[in-house]
Every structure is written in C-alpha cells, then in structure tokens.
Design a protein around this motif. Sequence first.
Motif, PDB file in Angstrom:
ATOM      1  N   GLY A  26       0.769  -1.240   0.000  1.00 40.14           N
ATOM      2  CA  GLY A  26       0.000   0.000   0.000  1.00 40.14           C
ATOM      3  C   GLY A  26       0.796   1.284   0.000  1.00 40.14           C
ATOM      4  N   TYR A  27       2.122   1.203  -0.114  1.00 42.63           N
ATOM      5  CA  TYR A  27       2.937   2.410  -0.122  1.00 42.63           C
ATOM      6  C   TYR A  27       2.910   3.092  -1.494  1.00 42.63           C
ATOM      7  CZ  TYR A  27       4.978   0.838   4.290  1.00 42.63           C
ATOM      8  OH  TYR A  27       5.154   0.442   5.594  1.00 42.63           O
ATOM      9  N   LYS A  28       3.071   4.400  -1.478  1.00 41.72           N
ATOM     10  CA  LYS A  28       3.386   5.133  -2.702  1.00 41.72           C
ATOM     11  C   LYS A  28       4.906   5.121  -2.848  1.00 41.72           C
ATOM     12  CE  LYS A  28      -0.617   8.205  -2.816  1.00 41.72           C
ATOM     13  NZ  LYS A  28      -1.075   9.622  -2.852  1.00 41.72           N
ATOM     14  N   VAL A  29       5.383   4.991  -4.067  1.00 43.84           N
ATOM     15  CA  VAL A  29       6.815   4.792  -4.267  1.00 43.84           C
ATOM     16  C   VAL A  29       7.370   5.724  -5.336  1.00 43.84           C
ATOM     17  CG1 VAL A  29       8.594   3.157  -5.011  1.00 43.84           C
ATOM     18  CG2 VAL A  29       6.713   2.359  -3.554  1.00 43.84           C
ATOM     19  N   HIS A  30       8.478   6.354  -5.003  1.00 40.58           N
ATOM     20  CA  HIS A  30       9.339   7.011  -5.977  1.00 40.58           C
ATOM     21  C   HIS A  30      10.465   6.016  -6.269  1.00 40.58           C
ATOM     22  CE1 HIS A  30       8.181  11.370  -4.604  1.00 40.58           C
ATOM     23  NE2 HIS A  30       7.161  10.682  -5.086  1.00 40.58           N
ATOM     24  N   ILE A  57      14.941   9.094 -13.017  1.00 42.13           N
ATOM     25  CA  ILE A  57      16.165   8.603 -13.656  1.00 42.13           C
ATOM     26  C   ILE A  57      17.378   9.056 -12.852  1.00 42.13           C
ATOM     27  CG2 ILE A  57      17.478   8.470 -15.791  1.00 42.13           C
ATOM     28  CD1 ILE A  57      14.536   7.442 -15.897  1.00 42.13           C
ATOM     29  N   VAL A  58      18.186   8.098 -12.409  1.00 42.87           N
ATOM     30  CA  VAL A  58      19.440   8.379 -11.714  1.00 42.87           C
ATOM     31  C   VAL A  58      20.521   7.564 -12.399  1.00 42.87           C
ATOM     32  CG1 VAL A  58      20.713   8.162  -9.543  1.00 42.87           C
ATOM     33  CG2 VAL A  58      18.322   8.889  -9.510  1.00 42.87           C
ATOM     34  N   GLU A  59      21.293   8.222 -13.223  1.00 41.49           N
ATOM     35  CA  GLU A  59      22.305   7.519 -14.016  1.00 41.49           C
ATOM     36  C   GLU A  59      23.519   7.129 -13.187  1.00 41.49           C
ATOM     37  OE1 GLU A  59      23.242   9.964 -17.350  1.00 41.49           O
ATOM     38  OE2 GLU A  59      21.257   9.745 -18.283  1.00 41.49           O
ATOM     39  N   ASP A  60      23.886   7.979 -12.250  1.00 39.44           N
ATOM     40  CA  ASP A  60      25.085   7.740 -11.436  1.00 39.44           C
ATOM     41  C   ASP A  60      24.735   7.987  -9.972  1.00 39.44           C
ATOM     42  OD1 ASP A  60      27.522   7.689 -10.131  1.00 39.44           O
ATOM     43  OD2 ASP A  60      28.561   8.941 -11.597  1.00 39.44           O
ATOM     44  N   ILE A  61      24.690   6.918  -9.178  1.00 36.76           N
ATOM     45  CA  ILE A  61      24.241   7.043  -7.785  1.00 36.76           C
ATOM     46  C   ILE A  61      25.262   7.726  -6.890  1.00 36.76           C
ATOM     47  CG2 ILE A  61      22.800   4.985  -8.014  1.00 36.76           C
ATOM     48  CD1 ILE A  61      24.878   3.487  -6.285  1.00 36.76           C
ATOM     49  N   THR A  62      26.446   8.021  -7.406  1.00 36.66           N
ATOM     50  CA  THR A  62      27.472   8.661  -6.584  1.00 36.66           C
ATOM     51  C   THR A  62      27.470  10.187  -6.705  1.00 36.66           C
ATOM     52  OG1 THR A  62      29.216   8.596  -8.288  1.00 36.66           O
ATOM     53  CG2 THR A  62      28.946   6.632  -6.916  1.00 36.66           C
ATOM     54  N   ASP A  69      15.072  15.373  -6.684  1.00 33.19           N
ATOM     55  CA  ASP A  69      13.657  15.306  -7.051  1.00 33.19           C
ATOM     56  C   ASP A  69      12.994  14.054  -6.477  1.00 33.19           C
ATOM     57  OD1 ASP A  69      13.780  17.680  -8.486  1.00 33.19           O
ATOM     58  OD2 ASP A  69      14.333  16.669 -10.347  1.00 33.19           O
ATOM     59  N   ALA A  70      13.676  12.932  -6.566  1.00 37.22           N
ATOM     60  CA  ALA A  70      13.090  11.657  -6.147  1.00 37.22           C
ATOM     61  C   ALA A  70      12.825  11.592  -4.651  1.00 37.22           C
ATOM     62  CB  ALA A  70      13.997  10.498  -6.572  1.00 37.22           C
TER      63      ALA A  70
END
Length: 319
Positions: A26-30, A57-62, A69-70
């Motif tokens: 039941g969660y909303k998710v980004h 969209i996150v191309e590079d998590i570092t 935004d997310a």
Amino acid sequence: MTQTLLITGGSGYIGSWVLKYFLDAGYKVHATVRSQEKADELKPHFEAYSKNLEFFIVEDITKDGVYNDAIKGVSGVIHVASPVFPDGKDVEKDFILPAVNGTLNILNHALKVPEIKRVVITSSAAAIKNPLAPSGYYTEKNWNPTTVEQAKENPQSLAYVASKALAEKAAWQFLEEKKPHFDIVSINPSYVFGPLLFPTRLTSLSFLVNFFTGKTEKIPESLTIVDVRDVAKVHLLAYENPKASNQRYLTSPHSLDYKELSEFLYKEYADKTKAPKSDGTRNPPAHAYDSSKSIAELGITYIDKETMWRDSIDQFLAT
C-alpha cells in the motif's frame, strides 16, 4: 495517510521484487532506475500500481544532487541500487569508492529531508564473511576484515567483497558521526536465488540454467542461498518493525549443495535436465550463516529451497 518511499535500483533483480512488495503493502513509491529505457520497460509490468508509482532517472548514484527530485516528500528510503562496476583494474577507483560514495550519497540526501525516519540498505553477506578464511560460521556480529590493500593484491577475489564491506561500514560510521534524524537497517543476503519478477532477462539465473542444461559439466562448490522474494519481504518487514532500528539482518537460510540439486532435478525433470549427476554424498558449504535473528525479530518464514528451485526451473522452461 499513505506513506511515500524512495526505492532505489527499482529495475534490478532484487529491486523489482522490493518494489512489488512495497506497492502491494500500500505504499506510494518514488522508484529510481538508471535510464528512461529501464523505466519504459518496467511501466507495463507495474501498470496496476500506476497511481502509486513514479519513476525517476538516476544515471550515477554517486553524484551529488541526483536524488533531489526523487527524495522530495518521502518518509523513508529503501536503498537497493549499487554501482555498476566497470572492467577496470583500479580497485579503489573502480570498486571501493563507487560503493562507498554511492551509500554515503543517499544518506547525505536523506539528511536534507526531516520527514525521513528510516533508511534500509541492501548490503550483502559479503560484508560479513571472511573471504580469507577456509571456512566459518557467521552472525550479524561478524565483519569481512578485507582491507583495501588486500583487495589490491588480489582484485579478482577480493575487490567486490571488500567494496560491499567498506560501503556498509561507511553507513554505520555515518550514523555514529552525523547522528541523523533517521535510523538505518542493513539487509545482508548471501547468494540470491529464485525466479525473476519479469522473465525477460534470465542472466540472474544463468548459473542454474547452465547447471540444468549440462553446460556446467562438473558439480560446483556448494553455496548458501536465499530466495529473492524473501530478500524483498525482509526489506519490507525491516522497514516496518520498530525492533529493526540500527540493526543488521543476515538472510541466508539454505545451503545449495549441487549434489542435492542434481538429485532434485532428476527426480522432478528427468526428461529435461542434463545436469551433472550426484554420487549420492553431500558437500555442505564451507561457510555458513545464522539467519535466526531475522526469523525471531522480523517474523520471516523463509521459502523452502525445493520451492525456490522448482519456481526458478519452471520459469526457465516456460521462457
């Protein structure tokens, strides 16, 4: 009021199941993915959840700012994403720093959102097991002691496992030093097994497929395993359970003795498998893990390994 969570790495083998479990709860998710192509690939499979799911969209998590935004409006984070390791030979640059910085980056983003109460991190049993020991029995109190220097000396065996250990250690050091407004939970699965949520790419099951079809000619060394669905469920249980605050949870309830698997395959799929045959003896894994804490505190009932094997093989045969 429905909680909104950030789930990173939503298109991966583990991440897609984590996404489904939280949406079903039941969660909303980004959800973050690495490309628009990945988002477009997932959308049809999650069409039933479209009102509660938004992709980022996150191309590079570092990189700093990639979650700006997310992470807006969320009250919790489930950090499944891990860096893409290149074919580089620089252990520190190509393995250690991306893993550590990827973990610290999501935590630093979470610091900016006062509503966030918990961050659950997908770590690994590799952060617990001592890869230099010939055997061992491990609980959440253990740590992989591999140093950067040792990883540089033996990168093929130690670069990845060192990166997992050092990334998780960085998270706990962050907790101690920054004293954030949120707590942290780490989930430490061993070798993850079981069916894919969307059987479009069977690469995550390649070792099983190769064994089933006979491409693997000899019985491999035994492993410890956990069903991917249980890994996802533990993330959900750990997020929701107050007892999980600042805890680690090993999830490795089963051994994968390939001799036992061979016997199962010839019993269930005798007309289809060409797996190497068992000699009837057993070969338990040299390294074993204690998953009792996850059972006692989170209430998880682990899927039995024959169900895990059957569901995976049936998916392969149907694809």
